[in-house]
Design a protein around this motif. Structure first.
Motif, short mmCIF file in Angstrom:
data_model
loop_
_atom_site.label_atom_id
_atom_site.label_comp_id
_atom_site.label_asym_id
_atom_site.label_seq_id
_atom_site.Cartn_x
_atom_site.Cartn_y
_atom_site.Cartn_z
N UNK A 1 -33.52 -21.17 42.52
CA UNK A 1 -35.11 -21.77 43.37
C UNK A 1 -34.45 -23.45 42.75
N UNK A 2 -35.74 -24.15 43.94
CA UNK A 2 -35.66 -25.46 43.55
C UNK A 2 -34.17 -25.84 43.73
N UNK A 3 -33.91 -25.54 45.39
CA UNK A 3 -32.57 -26.09 45.65
C UNK A 3 -33.06 -26.84 46.44
N UNK A 4 -31.76 -27.94 46.23
CA UNK A 4 -32.70 -30.32 47.16
C UNK A 4 -30.68 -29.88 48.09
N UNK A 5 -29.91 -28.78 47.97
CA UNK A 5 -29.28 -29.53 49.16
C UNK A 5 -28.75 -27.53 49.72
N UNK A 6 -28.16 -28.16 51.21
CA UNK A 6 -28.33 -27.79 51.94
C UNK A 6 -27.17 -25.85 51.79
N UNK A 7 -26.25 -26.78 51.40
CA UNK A 7 -25.05 -26.05 51.47
C UNK A 7 -25.74 -25.08 49.83
N UNK A 8 -26.26 -25.27 48.54
CA UNK A 8 -26.34 -24.08 48.06
C UNK A 8 -27.80 -23.98 48.47
N UNK A 9 -28.53 -23.57 49.44
CA UNK A 9 -29.37 -23.40 50.87
C UNK A 9 -28.40 -21.83 51.10
N UNK A 10 -28.09 -22.33 52.25
CA UNK A 10 -26.54 -21.52 52.81
C UNK A 10 -26.08 -20.38 51.21
N UNK A 11 -25.85 -20.66 50.40
CA UNK A 11 -25.05 -19.76 49.71
C UNK A 11 -25.92 -19.11 49.01
N UNK A 12 -27.30 -19.58 48.86
CA UNK A 12 -27.63 -17.76 48.51
C UNK A 12 -28.55 -17.48 49.81
N UNK B 1 -35.44 -21.40 47.03
CA UNK B 1 -34.14 -20.94 46.86
C UNK B 1 -33.79 -21.18 48.52
N UNK B 2 -34.10 -20.64 49.09
CA UNK B 2 -33.95 -21.19 51.08
C UNK B 2 -34.08 -22.31 51.75
N UNK B 3 -34.69 -23.48 50.86
CA UNK B 3 -34.51 -25.14 51.52
C UNK B 3 -35.91 -24.83 51.58
N UNK C 1 -36.00 -28.75 54.07
CA UNK C 1 -36.59 -29.72 54.91
C UNK C 1 -37.24 -27.84 56.24
N UNK C 2 -38.03 -28.33 56.79
CA UNK C 2 -38.80 -26.94 57.31
C UNK C 2 -37.99 -26.27 58.55
N UNK C 3 -36.80 -26.47 58.80
CA UNK C 3 -35.89 -26.19 59.46
C UNK C 3 -34.86 -25.62 58.60
N UNK C 4 -34.11 -26.02 57.43
CA UNK C 4 -33.66 -25.46 56.95
C UNK C 4 -33.99 -24.12 55.77
N UNK C 5 -35.52 -23.97 55.71
CA UNK C 5 -35.45 -22.32 55.13
C UNK C 5 -36.11 -22.18 56.26
#
Length: 279
Positions: free
Chosen positions: A42-53, A79-81, A85-89
């Motif tokens: 949870x509480x992910x702040x990096x795109x790579x981490x969100x993409x990994x999840x 966890x997903x972004x 930002x909204x786009x990543x999530x």
């Protein structure tokens, strides 16, 4: 790993890998219990981490399908972004729910702390029409009554929990009032919804739900957290649809910490560490 860590991981977490989560799901399925699988984080702040999840969930969907399991997955917006930002999530959430839909696997959108509630509900309602998705709502929050009504009107699927986060008194109920609110929300679900899940370890609430089932001639699904009251879950599963929430992964500290400080069920949580919960 310390002794306390081993106890926590062994009681409430089913492992660190997808294969361990699937293995536990298979063993539960063999005794008539479904699983609701969550990859911890949870509480992910990096795109790579969100993409990994996100990719972990896509692999999990594939494994559930391959093993023909009646398992759902539970994802967290942060966890997903959500914090990126909204786009990543939305990109990551859509990947998951579209893939899950193709494989006929249900996706739960978990609820986190109060500051994330509005964004979580907005995300759910925006893509609810894709189907095969549900959202978790927490009875300890004063706003949940209006949220629940709105989601039901939008044909949403609700999993009702008490909630394990700590918030100010201005926006949340105390333990007793949260329980009362749960019962009120539960009865509204019986009146207005045809598809909902009651996630609780409270035997009094469960008994009340059985009475409401007879009154409204509706059959809810039930869910519990793995490791808390496994024996009760097994008993209920004999006559009802029961799922256990199965967390897995390396990021188990925040999850375990919330369980330990869960004021609504602190005695139950502490007992779960020492009672035989093997299932």
């Amino acid at each position: 790993m310390s002794l306390l860590q081993k106890i926590l991981v062994g009681r409430w977490i089913v492992g660190t890998t997808i294969d361990e989560a699937i293995s536990k799901s298979i063993s539960l399925s063999d005794i008539g219990i479904n699983s609701m699988i969550n990859y911890l984080g949870e509480d992910t702040y990096e795109k790579k981490t969100a993409e990994f999840s996100t990719n972990i969930y896509l692999q999990l969907i594939k494994k559930i399908k391959e093993n023909n399991l009646n398992s759902s997955i539970a994802v967290k917006p942060t966890q997903l972004g959500l914090f990126i930002n909204k786009e990543t999530l939305e990109k990551n959430y859509l990947k998951i729910i579209k893939t899950a839909r193709k494989n006929n696997i249900f996706v739960w959108l978990d609820m986190e702390k109060y500051t994330d509630v509005s964004n979580t509900i907005s995300l759910y309602l925006k893509y609810n029409s894709i189907g095969n998705t549900g959202i978790c709502l927490q009875s300890y929050l004063k706003r949940t009554n209006s949220d629940l009504i709105k989601i039901i009107k939008s044909n949403g699927v609700i999993r009702l929990v008490k909630g394990a986060y700590t918030e100010s008194k201005s926006i949340s109920y105390n333990r007793d009032d949260s329980t009362k609110n749960y019962i009120n929300l539960m009865e509204y679900l019986f009146k207005k919804s045809n598809n909902f899940t009651l996630a609780t370890h409270d035997l009094n609430i469960i008994r009340k739900s059985f009475a409401l089932s007879k009154k409204y001639k509706k059959t809810p699904k039930y869910a519990m957290l793995y490791g808390i009251r496994n024996n009760l879950a097994k008993k209920i599963s004999r006559n009802h649809d029961m799922s256990l929430y199965l967390p897995f992964g390396e990021e188990w500290i925040n999850y375990s910490y919330r369980r330990l400080r869960e004021s609504s069920n602190i005695k139950l949580v502490l007992r779960s560490l020492f009672e035989n919960q093997k299932i």
